[in-house]
Design a protein around this motif. Structure first.
Motif, PDB file in Angstrom:
ATOM      1  N   UNK A   1      50.740  41.735  34.518  1.00  0.00           N
ATOM      2  CA  UNK A   1      49.371  41.907  35.016  1.00  0.00           C
ATOM      3  C   UNK A   1      49.321  41.854  36.536  1.00  0.00           C
ATOM      4  N   UNK A   2      50.132  40.978  37.117  1.00  0.00           N
ATOM      5  CA  UNK A   2      50.204  40.921  38.588  1.00  0.00           C
ATOM      6  C   UNK A   2      50.718  42.239  39.152  1.00  0.00           C
ATOM      7  N   UNK A   3      51.694  42.844  38.466  1.00  0.00           N
ATOM      8  CA  UNK A   3      52.185  44.145  38.899  1.00  0.00           C
ATOM      9  C   UNK A   3      51.096  45.197  38.865  1.00  0.00           C
ATOM     10  N   UNK A   4      50.252  45.146  37.830  1.00  0.00           N
ATOM     11  CA  UNK A   4      49.122  46.072  37.733  1.00  0.00           C
ATOM     12  C   UNK A   4      48.152  45.861  38.890  1.00  0.00           C
ATOM     13  N   UNK A   5      47.850  44.598  39.218  1.00  0.00           N
ATOM     14  CA  UNK A   5      46.943  44.294  40.326  1.00  0.00           C
ATOM     15  C   UNK A   5      47.531  44.768  41.654  1.00  0.00           C
ATOM     16  N   UNK A   6      48.848  44.588  41.827  1.00  0.00           N
ATOM     17  CA  UNK A   6      49.497  45.019  43.069  1.00  0.00           C
ATOM     18  C   UNK A   6      49.395  46.539  43.222  1.00  0.00           C
ATOM     19  N   UNK A   7      49.644  47.263  42.133  1.00  0.00           N
ATOM     20  CA  UNK A   7      49.533  48.723  42.191  1.00  0.00           C
ATOM     21  C   UNK A   7      48.125  49.144  42.577  1.00  0.00           C
ATOM     22  N   UNK A   8      47.132  48.422  42.051  1.00  0.00           N
ATOM     23  CA  UNK A   8      45.734  48.773  42.299  1.00  0.00           C
ATOM     24  C   UNK A   8      45.081  47.785  43.270  1.00  0.00           C
ATOM     25  N   UNK A   9      45.851  47.315  44.224  1.00  0.00           N
ATOM     26  CA  UNK A   9      45.320  46.319  45.160  1.00  0.00           C
ATOM     27  C   UNK A   9      44.185  46.874  46.014  1.00  0.00           C
ATOM     28  N   UNK A  10      44.258  48.155  46.362  1.00  0.00           N
ATOM     29  CA  UNK A  10      43.166  48.730  47.155  1.00  0.00           C
ATOM     30  C   UNK A  10      41.872  48.730  46.348  1.00  0.00           C
ATOM     31  N   UNK A  11      41.976  48.940  45.039  1.00  0.00           N
ATOM     32  CA  UNK A  11      40.796  48.881  44.173  1.00  0.00           C
ATOM     33  C   UNK A  11      40.296  47.442  44.089  1.00  0.00           C
ATOM     34  N   UNK A  12      41.203  46.491  43.941  1.00  0.00           N
ATOM     35  CA  UNK A  12      40.822  45.085  43.846  1.00  0.00           C
ATOM     36  C   UNK A  12      40.163  44.599  45.141  1.00  0.00           C
ATOM     37  N   UNK A  13      40.635  45.088  46.275  1.00  0.00           N
ATOM     38  CA  UNK A  13      40.081  44.686  47.568  1.00  0.00           C
ATOM     39  C   UNK A  13      38.800  45.440  47.925  1.00  0.00           C
ATOM     40  N   UNK A  14      38.399  46.383  47.094  1.00  0.00           N
ATOM     41  CA  UNK A  14      37.191  47.150  47.369  1.00  0.00           C
ATOM     42  C   UNK A  14      37.402  48.293  48.336  1.00  0.00           C
ATOM     43  N   UNK A  15      38.660  48.654  48.611  1.00  0.00           N
ATOM     44  CA  UNK A  15      38.949  49.739  49.544  1.00  0.00           C
ATOM     45  C   UNK A  15      38.940  51.104  48.862  1.00  0.00           C
ATOM     46  N   UNK A  16      38.993  51.110  47.550  1.00  0.00           N
ATOM     47  CA  UNK A  16      38.840  52.337  46.773  1.00  0.00           C
ATOM     48  C   UNK A  16      37.920  52.023  45.607  1.00  0.00           C
ATOM     49  N   UNK A  17      37.586  53.035  44.827  1.00  0.00           N
ATOM     50  CA  UNK A  17      36.635  52.765  43.764  1.00  0.00           C
ATOM     51  C   UNK A  17      36.555  53.881  42.750  1.00  0.00           C
ATOM     52  N   UNK A  18      35.543  53.817  41.929  1.00  0.00           N
ATOM     53  CA  UNK A  18      35.322  54.809  40.884  1.00  0.00           C
ATOM     54  C   UNK A  18      34.600  56.027  41.458  1.00  0.00           C
ATOM     55  N   UNK A  19      34.437  57.032  40.620  1.00  0.00           N
ATOM     56  CA  UNK A  19      33.742  58.235  41.056  1.00  0.00           C
ATOM     57  C   UNK A  19      33.172  58.939  39.829  1.00  0.00           C
TER      58      UNK A  19
END
Length: 729
Positions: A34-52
């Motif tokens: 799960x940590x690996x998943x969060x690392x891959x999507x860290x920009x999403x977790x930090x709010x730097x990217x998002x949905x569309x």
């Protein structure tokens, strides 16, 4: 603060794994994955990217709506942002997603912007889906190694990317939990698993478009009974022995489904929104799909299972299945080589059936419409494609289990089958990169069969096989994630939600989708979002307003579907039409085919009623001249369920409120209850006496109690589920 939220998310997510497996080593393996998943999507977790696309406009926008209400202490009643006003529970069941409410409350104490907070909520839903899938895989395979392989295939596969643009995660989210409960109930003859599955089905009725999940479960049940009829004997015996417990579970399910049940009763009080030909959003026939076209998953599009994504098809790539690795695809033939295990056949047949259905195949749909009484197909069929991918991952797990346990008599024929299947996949993919991966992984599997077969009695070699396959899978999915991150990295943001304020000036807009749909999402979508026009309200469509617009001159373009007006207009000239007046004639009388019309100018100083909608207790006080009229709010009006007005007029007449008519509204003039009449076909009107008046509109359906019951049941079921996991052998 980000670390705090991450720890909360991981703690809630990992708890079921520990309670079920009771192994710290396995929990740590899942934790690092799960940590690996969060690392891959860290920009999403930090709010730097998002949905569309629809996930952004349909789900994230509504999360802002929830946070606005939570921050201002507004109970879930009237939703003024959609369709000219409607109760929040009409097609707004995203509100019933308990995690949304939980994270909205969490935002009151952790100072995150709404965009980042929503991203955390969306990740939380997915991590729980992945863990629920792991529980299901472990229950059905009885081998954590195989389950972890399938878990990794889902975790680092494409389901998260697909749902960034199309929020079908809310459809498939609860499936693995229900399957886990059903499998453990039958396998361990545990009635509590069946009881919890029934209760979870009740909860699922409140999720957006519950049709898909219910239909998939029915398909699985039919194939199970056809392949293994004895399952009916097991279920019948369990029901007879524990009927009291299961009857209690049915009651809990009904209570959990109260919001959905209330919605169905609400149809008698309100002409509710429709996207299809019927109010539920379905289609009456194969071709009659309502005002918006049907989106299906094309059969050639299933190349996404090999090619990672569908290039050159625009947005439609996320209206399809999701990639989960080449290795699992190559393991599928192994799953169906044994005839003594019926389970892989159930999931494979279900995957094939749903794949055909997802393409909106007319032959299959014709059969279903003709031979299944009351069958009505939802307008979109593409969401079934995600179930196809999930079931294929499940089938691949059986193939892996047979491979590492050496349960198949390997020979040259088996190897030749692998070669033929690999060549077929290369031909279907039509992609050089996919062909390369298929070739490499096929050679690796053949090598494993040749090298490890003489050592099948040495248990250590089974783990070596699994490690090699897992490394190959990770290599494949690493390449896939690198490719997808570059393609899907987007970051749309909305303005932070402000305190609700009901304005005197109201702007009405229509969605710019063509053909014009009646939108089922809870808040304004696309360009009509209330966050992009905070001064006004959103005007979409409902079936009553559709009638009104259909009589306008549509040759003038899309602008015809929007207008602006005062929120309240005074009229001293009521026009009463007979009850026999047809809707079309009534509408033609009121709304003329003029472009960009303004309601306050349509009939001059007139307001239109049908006599069946206006049983006046006395003759209204009216005047032929325009009244001297002023209106102001008596307070800040920060609650959409309660509007208070100070009114002064020198003559009697009617105050027209451009909010959809609904019998949940009550009006009080100077503290005395007065009737609200349906005026101008769609809106509200009250009779006003000359002089100064205090007028209050109050909406009350006791829906807050229903939501409280629902949320309490969700928490109780979550606790019961974890207790069930802990006590399960």
């Amino acid at each position: 603060m980000l670390v705090t939220n991450l720890l909360i998310i991981l703690a809630f997510t990992l708890l079921p794994v520990y309670l079920f497996r009771k192994s710290l080593k396995e929990v740590l393996a899942v934790f690092f994955a799960l940590c690996g998943f969060i690392i891959i999507h860290k920009s999403f977790f930090q709010g730097l990217s998002g949905t569309y696309h629809d996930t952004f406009w349909g789900v994230e926008t509504f999360f802002q709506f929830i946070r606005q209400w939570v921050n201002n202490g507004i109970y879930p009643g009237w939703n003024p942002y959609l369709n000219g006003g409607e109760p929040v529970y009409l097609f707004t069941n995203f509100f019933l997603k308990a995690p949304f409410v939980f994270f909205a409350f969490l935002g009151k104490y952790i100072p995150y912007d709404t965009h980042t907070l929503f991203n955390h909520c969306w990740l939380f839903l997915f991590l729980n889906f992945f863990v629920g899938s792991l529980l299901f895989f472990t229950a059905i395979f009885d081998d954590f190694r195989v389950s972890f392989f399938c878990f990794i295939s889902l975790l680092f596969g494409g389901i998260f990317y697909v749902n960034l643009g199309q929020p079908m995660a809310v459809v498939i989210f609860i499936l693995p939990y229900i399957l886990f409960l059903l499998v453990t109930a039958v396998k361990h003859k545990n009635p509590y698993g069946l009881a919890l599955a029934i209760a979870y089905l009740g909860v699922s009725l409140n999720y957006h478009i519950p049709f898909f999940l219910g239909f998939v479960l029915v398909v699985l049940f039919i194939f199970t009974v056809l392949i293994k009829p004895k399952i009916l004997v097991v279920l019948t015996a369990m029901i007879r022995k524990h009927y009291k417990l299961l009857a209690f579970a049915v009651i809990v399910a009904i209570l959990a489904a109260l919001p959905a049940i209330i919605f169905n009763f609400e149809r008698g009080n309100y002409v509710c929104p429709t996207r299809g030909s019927i109010s539920a959003g379905g289609a009456v026939t194969i071709d009659d799909v309502g005002r918006q076209f049907r989106v299906s998953a094309s059969f050639p599009g299933y190349r996404i299972l090999l090619n990672r994504m569908l290039f050159g098809v625009g947005d439609l790539w996320f209206h399809h299945a999701f990639y989960f690795g080449i290795i699992p695809i190559l393991l599928i033939p192994f799953a169906i080589t044994r005839r003594d295990d019926f389970l892989p056949w159930i999931f494979l047949l279900a995957a094939v059936f749903l794949a055909v259905l997802s393409t909106a195949d007319k032959t299959l749909l014709s059969f279903l419409y003709r031979y299944i009484p009351g069958f009505t197909m939802i307008r979109h069929t593409f969401p079934f494609a995600q179930f196809v991918s999930f079931f294929l991952v499940t089938v691949s797990g059986f193939g892996l289990r047979y491979l590492i346990d050496f349960k198949i008599a390997w020979n040259k024929l088996v190897i030749s089958r692998i070669i033929v299947f690999a060549l077929f996949l290369i031909l279907v993919s039509g992609d050089i990169v996919a062909a390369m991966w298929i070739s490499i992984f096929s050679i690796e599997i053949i090598f494993i069969l040749i090298y490890f077969r003489p050592r099948k009695d040495q248990l250590g070699y089974r783990n070596y096989i699994l490690i090699v396959l897992l490394l190959l899978l990770c290599l494949d999915l690493s390449f896939f994630n690198r490719q997808m991150l570059a393609f899907t990295l987007k970051n749309q943001r909305l303005a932070e939600p402000k305190a609700f304020s009901y304005p005197l000036k109201r702007k009405f807009k229509s969605t710019k989708i063509t053909p014009i749909p009646v939108n089922t999402y809870p808040v304004g979508e696309k360009e009509a979002s209330f966050t992009t026009d905070p001064e006004g309200f959103v005007f979409f469509r409902n079936s009553r307003l559709n009638d009104m617009f259909d009589n306008l001159d549509q040759t003038k373009g899309e602008d015809i579907f929007g207008f602006e007006s005062d929120s309240f207009v005074f009229s001293s000239q009521p026009v009463i039409l007979t009850a026999e007046t047809a809707d079309k004639a009534y509408i033609d009388e009121i709304y003329k085919a003029t472009p960009k019309f303004k309601l306050s100018q349509l009939g001059g100083n007139k307001v239109f009623f049908r006599d069946k909608d206006c049983a006046f207790s006395a003759k209204p006080l009216v005047s032929d001249s325009l009244a001297d009229f002023t209106i102001s709010f008596s307070n800040h009006n920060s609650d959409p369920n309660r509007i208070s007005l100070l009114i002064r007029t020198d003559t009697g007449g009617f105050l027209v409120r451009f909010e959809n008519f609904h019998n949940g509204w009550r009006a009080f003039l100077n503290g005395r209850k007065i009737p609200i009449y349906r005026a101008d076909y769609a809106f509200q009107a009250v009779e006003i006496q000359p002089g100064n008046s205090f007028l209050e509109f109050v909406f009350s359906r006791n829906y807050s109690r229903t939501v409280a019951i629902y949320l309490l049941l969700v928490v109780s079921l979550w606790l019961s589920f974890n207790c069930y996991l802990y006590r399960l052998d």
